[in-house]
Design an enzyme around this catalytic site. Structure first.
Site, PDB file in Angstrom:
ATOM      1  N   ASP A 336      -8.335 -25.929   0.734  1.00 54.10           N
ATOM      2  CA  ASP A 336      -9.784 -25.871   0.774  1.00 54.10           C
ATOM      3  C   ASP A 336     -10.229 -24.497   1.277  1.00 54.10           C
ATOM      4  O   ASP A 336      -9.718 -23.992   2.280  1.00 54.10           O
ATOM      5  CB  ASP A 336     -10.290 -26.971   1.711  1.00 54.10           C
ATOM      6  CG  ASP A 336     -11.793 -27.006   1.837  1.00 54.10           C
ATOM      7  OD1 ASP A 336     -12.454 -27.294   0.834  1.00 54.10           O
ATOM      8  OD2 ASP A 336     -12.303 -26.736   2.945  1.00 54.10           O
ATOM      9  N   GLU A 373      -8.486 -23.139  -3.570  1.00 49.41           N
ATOM     10  CA  GLU A 373      -9.902 -23.023  -3.857  1.00 49.41           C
ATOM     11  C   GLU A 373     -10.260 -21.595  -3.449  1.00 49.41           C
ATOM     12  O   GLU A 373     -10.460 -21.311  -2.268  1.00 49.41           O
ATOM     13  CB  GLU A 373     -10.710 -24.044  -3.063  1.00 49.41           C
ATOM     14  CG  GLU A 373     -12.181 -24.045  -3.406  1.00 49.41           C
ATOM     15  CD  GLU A 373     -12.962 -25.054  -2.571  1.00 49.41           C
ATOM     16  OE1 GLU A 373     -13.882 -25.690  -3.119  1.00 49.41           O
ATOM     17  OE2 GLU A 373     -12.663 -25.199  -1.377  1.00 49.41           O
TER      18      GLU A 373
END
Length: 697
Positions: A336, A373
């Protein structure tokens, strides 16, 4: 109780002999207390004062305690300078959990914000748990190791996947690791090779807006501790056994497990947030601080930013990855806001960030799938430029450009073509590695697939933030009515568009990722930021309707074709994959006439053909996102391939004619023209696959 000096060779709580060695980093601490609790509700722990003369080595504090072991609850209190204006925030009254602790236990009266107020939080603090991970029978567990070219990733939430009563599980198994086991046959039959679990690091259920509950879990309390609330076994250390059982069972059925990991921020929030771990050990080492004010810099959008470039933090992150790989047997990680790990200790982007490169080159992680990401909330966007060659990336531009093209926006024809063949304009020197791109149209963050075709605007009122949260830029279209409708014409068009999105995702070059429940047309009633909705807004509803049954069948059949056509043996041996189209195929673009594509910005129609050089097969795909039917003149089949074109799918057809069941005879297209209905995708094939029945397995 026998006590000796201990050591700092391994951080955390390690069972050694008849006792436990505790070791931690606290560079500026002047005193450390180890607290041993008899239960989660114990408010009178045994307190052991560490002697800096014998229990400290350089920056590390350590001690060995005899007579304790698996299941022992513990915490620390650390004293040092309280100088927020210089970046240190020691609070000797706060009980701290171990940054390397493997489980966290909560008292019945746990209060998150007691750790952010003045005074002691002893009466309601979380505790770390000593865990013996050595004795577990993996039964010769082997990772499936699916190549990315043959992988289909399915993003799911452990709790939400089986929490709905329609999941068909007993109440105690819903929303648990064991409950997920019941759905392995479903995942396997659907054609999934890899599941990507939303965060399973322990997170704080109380970190949310009033009236809601932390559902997504993107705010870890530890990088090592497993989220216990997903375990049906609520014994003190039962969650770890249950998680391992889940991984082992998935591997046995050939399904990989990827974890969505959050190393970019923690649940401690900004300077007004609680002090329950890292902040109380070394605020400067673990967080990026403003060099002038020493306040937390917020590149995560969650109040703080992990200082990934600090050597101690970098080692902690790598140690965490090793734990989940070696001890828990997971197959990979999705990072993330990974771009945060490319920032230095003052928040500036680095050309050669040490943490990202250390992970990229780590031999223990060499056979793990590493997905990033590649952006953060501070404006750093690195899709196509993240440091390290092994990283694969969520392709946010794929999502946006596919959405806009299928919706019918002008100026998208060129962008769509580039996304469809692996986004070479993004990955340039990675062009020879098409699986660099993780292709997705929907994910947990944003609209579901059904909501994407049912809403023009987000509807996040249930979040309690006056609909201000969540993205306003969704590239969605409600097709005439906002939200659910009984209009059969609108619903038919919505289903067709959902199939168009799915078809583009699964047939594009790269590795596809699907979002939980899209195959059953799961809706969140227009909520595109359901982070705090642990209820039927986010839970997977397993109730079968005619509409979602047809969509499920379509996805299942398309995955079978993808697996066979693009993952088959070459004429000269080896396997041919979808990515081989770029490397060893003749690729052509077409318009309404063969070899005459219309690249005009106002064009909404395009066709694609690929003739692999090493297998006796050719494919032809039509994309008509125009609002009227169009007639395409089909190219003649390649001279070296006998026969005519056969249709596999046409999304304008109603089920079961939308896609031919895998293994059944494909209908031949005898003429050289094909009328495509408005907003539809069609797939044709010729060669040794067409017209022949095949065993799906």
């Amino acid at each position: 109780m026998q006590i000796n000096n201990g050591h700092c060779r391994q951080l955390g709580a390690t069972i050694e002999g008849s006792g436990v060695n505790f070791a931690l980093w606290a560079r500026l601490a002047c005193s450390v207390e180890l607290l041993l609790f008899s239960s989660a509700d114990d408010v009178e722990p045994m307190v052991i004062q560490l002697n800096p003369k014998v229990n400290r080595t350089a920056y590390y504090w350590h001690i060995w305690i005899d007579g304790i072991g698996d299941g022992q609850l513990y915490g620390f209190r650390v004293n040092g300078p309280w100088r927020p204006y210089e970046g240190t925030r020691f609070d000797p009254q706060k009980v701290l959990i171990d940054p390397y602790g493997l489980l966290i236990d909560f008292p019945s009266n746990y209060r998150r914000f007691a750790a952010s107020r003045k005074g002691s939080n002893l009466h309601c603090c979380a505790k770390s748990v000593v865990v013996d991970t050595r004795h577990y029978d993996w039964e010769n567990d082997q990772p499936p190791n699916h190549p990315l070219s043959r992988s289909v990733i399915y993003e799911l939430h452990v709790g939400g996947f089986t929490k709905h009563p329609s999941a068909g599980l007993s109440a105690e198994l819903r929303g648990t690791y064991t409950g997920l086991l019941d759905k392995i046959p479903y995942l396997k039959a659907l054609g999934i090779t890899t599941i990507e679990l939303l965060p399973v690091f322990q997170f704080d259920l109380q970190e949310c807006a009033p009236g809601n509950s932390n559902y997504w879990g993107y705010s870890p309390m530890s990088f090592f501790a497993l989220h216990r609330q997903y375990a049906s076994d609520q014994s003190r250390t039962g969650a770890i056994r249950e998680f391992r059982d889940m991984v082992k069972a998935l591997h046995r059925e050939g399904i990989e497990v990827i974890l969505d990991v959050v190393y970019n921020h923690t649940s401690e929030g900004d300077g007004d947030g609680p002090t329950f771990s890292w902040r109380g050990f070394d605020h400067e080492a673990y967080y990026i601080l403003d060099p002038r004010t020493h306040h937390n810099l917020n590149y995560s959008g969650c109040g703080n930013t992990v200082n990934g470039s600090h050597p101690v933090t970098r080692r902690m992150i790598v140690d965490s990855l090793h734990y989940w790989r070696d001890v828990m047997h997971v197959d990979g990680f999705r990072f993330d806001l990974a771009s945060i790990l490319s920032r230095d200790e003052e928040g500036n982007p680095l050309v050669n960030p040490p943490t990202l490169l250390a992970i990229d080159t780590d031999p223990v992680l060499a056979n793990c799938k590493m997905i990033a990401e590649a952006w953060d909330a501070g404006g750093l966007y690195q899709v196509g430029s993240l440091a390290g060659s092994r990283w694969r990336e969520w392709n946010g531009q794929f999502r946006d450009d596919i959405r806009r093209f299928i919706k019918g926006d002008p100026g998208t024809i060129n962008l769509f073509a580039d996304r469809f063949i692996g986004s070479p304009n993004i990955y340039n020197y990675h062009y020879a590695d098409p699986e660099k791109s993780i292709n997705f149209v929907t994910c947990h963050d944003g609209f579901t697939l059904w909501d994407l075709v049912s809403y023009n605007q987000k509807h996040n009122e249930a979040n309690g933030e006056d609909n201000r949260d969540g993205s306003n830029d969704n590239h969605s279209w409600n097709h005439g009515v906002e939200g659910e409708t009984d209009d059969p014409v609108i619903n038919a068009l919505r289903i067709r568009q959902a199939k168009n999105f799915l078809t583009c995702n699964l047939l594009s070059i790269g590795t596809p990722m699907l979002s939980m429940g899209d195959e059953l047309l799961r809706t969140q009633r227009g909520n595109n930021n359901a982070y705090g909705q642990d209820n039927d807004i986010t839970w997977m509803n397993w109730t079968t309707t005619k509409q979602n049954h047809d969509m499920h069948r379509y996805m299942q059949q398309l995955l079978k074709y993808r697996r066979y056509i693009f993952n088959r043996e070459k004429d000269n041996g080896g396997m041919f994959s979808l990515a081989d189209m770029l490397r060893r195929s003749e690729i052509r673009w077409h318009g309404l006439k063969p070899y005459e594509p219309d690249w005009n910005p106002h064009s909404h129609a395009l066709a694609f053909s690929a003739i692999p050089l090493e297998v006796n097969i050719a494919i032809y795909i039509i994309f008509n996102t125009y609002w009227e039917p169009l007639t395409f003149e089909l190219p003649y089949p390649p001279h070296n391939i006998e026969g005519c074109w056969h249709r596999i799918l046409d999304t304008a057809q109603t089920s079961p004619h939308d896609i031919v069941d895998f293994g059944e005879l494909l209908p031949a297209v005898d003429c050289q023209q094909y009328v495509t209905q408005s907003r539809s995708v069609c797939l044709f094939v010729c060669g040794d696959f067409a017209g022949i029945r095949h065993d799906p397995d």
